[in-house]
Design an enzyme around this catalytic site. Structure first.
Site, PDB file in Angstrom:
ATOM      1  N   GLU A   1      -1.273  -8.718   4.047  1.00 16.45           N
ATOM      2  CA  GLU A   1      -1.035  -9.115   5.438  1.00 16.45           C
ATOM      3  C   GLU A   1      -2.318  -9.568   6.133  1.00 16.45           C
ATOM      4  O   GLU A   1      -2.271 -10.286   7.140  1.00 16.45           O
ATOM      5  CB  GLU A   1      -0.365  -7.983   6.220  1.00 16.45           C
TER       6      GLU A   1
ATOM      7  N   HIS B   1      -3.575  -5.233   0.450  1.00 13.20           N
ATOM      8  CA  HIS B   1      -3.081  -5.563   1.795  1.00 13.20           C
ATOM      9  C   HIS B   1      -3.026  -7.072   1.991  1.00 13.20           C
ATOM     10  O   HIS B   1      -3.935  -7.679   2.577  1.00 13.20           O
ATOM     11  CB  HIS B   1      -3.973  -4.918   2.858  1.00 13.20           C
TER      12      HIS B   1
ATOM     13  N   CYS C   1       0.825  -1.206   0.000  1.00  8.67           N
ATOM     14  CA  CYS C   1       0.000   0.000   0.000  1.00  8.67           C
ATOM     15  C   CYS C   1       0.864   1.263   0.000  1.00  8.67           C
ATOM     16  O   CYS C   1       1.441   1.604  -1.022  1.00  8.67           O
ATOM     17  CB  CYS C   1      -0.995  -0.023   1.151  1.00  8.67           C
TER      18      CYS C   1
END
Length: 259
Positions: A223, A221, A113
């Site tokens: 994660e 994202h 990001c």
């Protein structure tokens, strides 16, 4: 054996509008520890406390995280406007030269990001301050309401260049991703290869051409739910492998110098 160390580039925040902290999402540490198999360590991303040289020698790789502050437009030669949002100039001062140094050394990093945007700016590229204001573009921002599960839910596809780095890693030309960003790449920087795009043409996956190390960066994202997501897991596993390879090379070089 000690795990290889990944420095997590965090952001500056105020708790209760008055207590300054350096912070990063817990899910970043989870992805590094549980999927990449490395030791996650937060970095106070401020040149008052650390230098790029110290970071390069102290860590085996770096995770360039997302965050609400944006890269300051002065870093790519544009004037600040209200559309550019909040900034973290201390992080700019650490992350941008760190990226360039890692590219030169072959030291691995993974950009997410804001980190994806930092990679582009560090290599001389520019950013759009607000993607949703561009003709024909969708709104890539985080939904304002809902649970975290709803905000991080998969929302659009990303199509990769056939035979490219991301296609080979994922074994698919198209994957589903979340989207939680307002800004995006306007002009790619020198050697920045746009290897994946959203349906509206927004760049979503890049790497640095001819770089000797791992430089994969994504606008979404990964994660979130990295251990179970079929796209996130191979990305973090590949990053962890690159970090361990760097650590092994650095250890071998140290043994040769001491011999």
């Amino acid at each position: 054996m000690a795990r290889s160390k990944v420095g997590i580039i965090g952001n500056s925040y105020l708790i209760n509008d008055q207590y300054p902290v350096h912070a990063g999402g817990t899910m970043n540490s989870e992805a590094i520890a549980e999927v990449a198999g490395c030791m996650p360590l937060m970095i106070p991303s401020d040149p008052r406390f650390v230098t790029v040289g110290e970071l390069l020698e102290s860590f085996d790789g770096f995770l360039l995280t997302g965050g609400r502050p944006n890269v300051h437009p002065h870093e790519y030669g544009e004037a600040e406007t209200e559309a550019h949002g909040a900034f973290d100039r201390a992080r700019d001062a650490i992350a941008l030269p760190l990226i360039r140094a890692c590219v030169d050394r072959g030291q691995p990093f993974l950009g997410i990001c804001r980190g994806f945007q930092e990679v582009n700016v560090a290599m001389g590229g520019t950013l759009h301050p607000e993607i949703r204001d561009l003709p024909g573009r969708m709104n890539h921002r985080m939904p304002p309401d809902g649970t975290l599960e709803e905000k991080f839910a998969l929302r659009h596809t990303v199509r990769f260049n056939p035979g490219g780095v991301f296609h080979r890693l994922f074994g698919a030309e198209e994957v589903m991703t979340n989207t939680l960003h307002g800004q995006g790449i306007k002009r790619p920087g020198a050697r920045v290869v746009v290897d994946g795009q959203a349906p509206d043409g927004t760049p979503e996956a890049v790497y640095i051409k001819d770089a000797p190390g791992f430089t994969m960066s994504v606008q979404w994202h990964p994660e979130w739910g990295a251990a179970s997501d079929p796209v996130s897991r191979p990305l973090f596993e590949a990053f962890g492998d690159a970090v361990r390879a760097w650590a092994a090379g650095a250890a071998q070089a140290g043994l040769q110098r001491s011999a």
